[in-house]
Scaffold this motif. Structure first.
Motif, PDB file in Angstrom:
ATOM      1  N   GLY A 195       8.964  -0.180  -9.976  1.00  0.00           N
ATOM      2  CA  GLY A 195       8.918   0.727  -8.962  1.00  0.00           C
ATOM      3  C   GLY A 195       8.406   0.594  -7.478  1.00  0.00           C
ATOM      4  N   PHE A 196       7.441  -0.103  -7.528  1.00  0.00           N
ATOM      5  CA  PHE A 196       6.923  -0.264  -6.212  1.00  0.00           C
ATOM      6  C   PHE A 196       7.090  -1.856  -5.545  1.00  0.00           C
ATOM      7  CE2 PHE A 196       3.496  -3.099  -8.013  1.00  0.00           C
ATOM      8  CZ  PHE A 196       3.016  -3.576  -6.879  1.00  0.00           C
ATOM      9  N   ASP A 197       7.318  -2.637  -6.389  1.00  0.00           N
ATOM     10  CA  ASP A 197       7.615  -4.120  -5.817  1.00  0.00           C
ATOM     11  C   ASP A 197       8.950  -4.153  -5.199  1.00  0.00           C
ATOM     12  OD1 ASP A 197       5.815  -6.143  -5.388  1.00  0.00           O
ATOM     13  OD2 ASP A 197       6.635  -7.319  -6.964  1.00  0.00           O
TER      14      ASP A 197
ATOM     15  N   CYS B 281       0.969  -1.209   0.100  1.00  0.00           N
ATOM     16  CA  CYS B 281       0.055  -0.040  -0.111  1.00  0.00           C
ATOM     17  C   CYS B 281       0.866   1.361   0.125  1.00  0.00           C
ATOM     18  CB  CYS B 281      -0.990   0.066   1.344  1.00  0.00           C
ATOM     19  SG  CYS B 281      -2.213  -1.274   1.252  1.00  0.00           S
ATOM     20  N   ILE B 282       1.888   1.329   0.874  1.00  0.00           N
ATOM     21  CA  ILE B 282       2.544   2.448   1.051  1.00  0.00           C
ATOM     22  C   ILE B 282       3.647   2.670  -0.184  1.00  0.00           C
ATOM     23  CG2 ILE B 282       4.570   3.593   2.167  1.00  0.00           C
ATOM     24  CD1 ILE B 282       3.723   2.121   4.748  1.00  0.00           C
ATOM     25  N   THR B 283       4.194   1.651  -0.781  1.00  0.00           N
ATOM     26  CA  THR B 283       4.927   2.023  -1.833  1.00  0.00           C
ATOM     27  C   THR B 283       4.171   2.264  -3.286  1.00  0.00           C
ATOM     28  OG1 THR B 283       5.353  -0.422  -2.231  1.00  0.00           O
ATOM     29  CG2 THR B 283       6.857   0.689  -0.962  1.00  0.00           C
ATOM     30  N   MET B 284       2.887   1.660  -3.458  1.00  0.00           N
ATOM     31  CA  MET B 284       2.049   1.933  -4.464  1.00  0.00           C
ATOM     32  C   MET B 284       1.641   3.487  -4.326  1.00  0.00           C
ATOM     33  SD  MET B 284       0.812   1.521  -7.225  1.00  0.00           S
ATOM     34  CE  MET B 284       1.154  -0.209  -7.696  1.00  0.00           C
ATOM     35  N   ASP B 285       1.215   3.977  -3.125  1.00  0.00           N
ATOM     36  CA  ASP B 285       0.853   5.323  -3.143  1.00  0.00           C
ATOM     37  C   ASP B 285       2.150   6.138  -3.251  1.00  0.00           C
ATOM     38  OD1 ASP B 285      -1.623   4.630  -2.213  1.00  0.00           O
ATOM     39  OD2 ASP B 285      -1.396   5.262  -0.070  1.00  0.00           O
ATOM     40  N   VAL B 286       3.211   5.912  -3.064  1.00  0.00           N
ATOM     41  CA  VAL B 286       4.273   6.807  -3.113  1.00  0.00           C
ATOM     42  C   VAL B 286       4.564   6.903  -4.786  1.00  0.00           C
ATOM     43  CG1 VAL B 286       6.924   6.953  -3.141  1.00  0.00           C
ATOM     44  CG2 VAL B 286       5.877   6.256  -1.210  1.00  0.00           C
TER      45      VAL B 286
END
Length: 461
Positions: free
Chosen positions: A274-276, A152-157
């Motif tokens: 970028g997020f995973d 959740c956090i990295t996808m939001d970023v």
């Protein structure tokens, strides 16, 4: 020789076509590589489906392949084609002049100076995600699935830094689900006998097209709005604006700017890569913090002593112990462990090993990172390895972001992102695991993930 994932005995390397080996590698890439190293040493030579596959387990060989002889190797065309089927032609899936041009255009947008402009967007996304996902009242406590939290956090970023817009939890979940489903489908296709054309029905085709629509619609909507002048506050500092404005400083006959399709395809890459990677690294970092309270205490002292007058990017850079804990977490649990491969373009010698043209070479990062020849007590969590003044780590023994011309373009972005998230978490929460609980076994699931849920108690300070 026989191979069995649950035993120290493998299916014969000389079995017809090597199919048992292929199945073993597909089911347990880490275990298979460990077995090859134990039985065959620093160079494991295999033949599977009439193809030569060599595993190189020494950092010296890794450096020769990725740096010294980088012009003698290329990324595997078949693998690039599979990922191109959902990412398009971006800086990951292209080679040659096309890759060089895109890399030149994109590199300035990921420089430390440019990334400093993304920090406020990152911080806003981190603050909003943590507020929504974790206890907000002092003393409040919750047991959390860490992988779900970091996703959740990295996808939001990523969404915030790409488009400058806050996102709903529903949208973030839909995008992360689509990206992971598409990447898993690609991983399955890697082991198929041939790549089916798009018009041919094949397992997973309908789901793949459904998830592609989610990603493509989101990106097209944002790009069209930006080009039509419908922008968000602060959008001049986001990644999409950088992609639209980026220019080639060595223009040739090709376009000096990214085409609309290239902008779209590189946005897909930022979602998928970028997020995973950051999510996986942070998942294991949080688990390690929950089992090493003395490290957390030292981190809080360091953060508290950081210069109050420094710029955001300087303040992160001035936290050497925080960055060392992240590097050590990525050493123990490197997000990218599988499919780190190259193909020999011509006959070449790596160390004392002749490698014929067409040979697929595999660099097993997990094993390089845990080699006792490079790291004392390789299974122990020791951030001091990466502190200033520590003994030098052998070159190419640590490859969390790759090496050579194809090293990760987003390395600095990911490093700053992870440091900001990590600092926010240790400043605001105490972390613990249930009595007797240990970190789960890792498994290759696109990135390196816990085989069973990693559950940590977060208590608001």
């Amino acid at each position: 020789m026989a191979i069995n994932p649950s035993m120290d005995a493998p299916p014969a390397v000389k079995a017809p076509l090597g199919l048992p080996l292929l199945t073993y590698i597909q089911q347990d890439p880490l275990g298979a590589a460990s077995h090859f190293q134990r039985r065959l040493g620093d160079v494991a030579r295999l033949n599977i489906l009439f193809r030569r596959i060599y595993y190189f387990f020494s950092p010296e060989a890794a450096r020769q392949i990725l740096v010294d002889h980088q012009a003698d190797f290329t990324r595997e065309a078949r693998l690039l084609k599979i990922f191109e089927s959902f990412q398009g032609k971006n800086v990951l899936t292209t080679e040659g002049a096309d890759w060089e041009r895109q890399r030149r255009i994109l590199a300035p947008g990921f420089s430390p100076k440019r990334i400093s402009g993304y920090i406020n967007l990152m911080r806003a996304a981190i603050h909003d995600s943590v507020r929504e996902e974790l206890p907000a009242v002092r003393g409040g406590s919750a047991i959390v699935d860490v992988d779900a939290l970091t996703t959740c956090i990295t996808m939001d970023v990523i969404l915030r830094t790409l488009f400058s817009q806050p996102t709903t939890r529903t949208e973030a979940n839909r995008v992360s689900t689509a990206i992971r489903a598409l990447t898993r489908q690609s991983m399955r296709e890697v082991f198929w006998a041939f790549i089916p054309p798009e018009w041919m029905p094949y397992p997973g085709r309908a789901e793949k097209r459904k998830h592609l629509r989610v990603i493509n619609t989101l990106i097209a909507t944002q790009v069209d709005a930006r080009k039509s002048g419908v922008t968000s506050s602060g959008s001049s500092q986001d990644v999409l604006e950088m992609l639209l404005a980026a220019r080639d400083d060595q223009p040739t006959s090709a376009s000096a700017t990214l085409t609309s399709k290239e902008i779209h395809d590189n946005c897909v890459l930022l979602f998928s890569a970028g997020f995973d990677t950051a999510s996986s690294a942070l998942t294991w970092w949080i688990g390690l913090m929950a089992t090493h309270p003395e490290v957390v205490a030292r981190l809080r002292d360091e953060i508290g002593a950081a210069s109050a007058g420094a710029s955001p990017i300087e303040s992160v850079a001035r936290l050497p112990y925080l960055n060392a804990t992240i590097k050590e977490a990525m050493r123990l649990y490197p997000p990218s462990t599988a499919l780190f491969t190259r193909v020999a373009l011509r006959d070449v010698v790596i160390g004392d090993t002749p490698v014929k043209k067409g040979t697929l070479v595999v660099i097993p990062i997990w094993h390089l990172h845990r080699d006792p020849r490079s790291f004392d007590e390789p299974g122990a969590f020791r951030p001091e390895r990466f502190m200033p003044g520590a003994p030098a780590i052998p070159r190419s023994a640590y490859l969390a972001f790759g090496a050579g011309p194809h090293f990760c373009l987003g390395q600095h972005f990911a490093t700053i992102e992870m440091a900001l998230i990590a600092a926010h978490i240790v400043q605001n929460f105490d972390l613990s695991m249930e009595d007797g609980a240990v970190l789960p076994e890792p498994v290759v699931d696109i990135a390196l993930k816990p085989k069973t849920p990693l559950r940590v108690r977060f208590t608001r300070r």
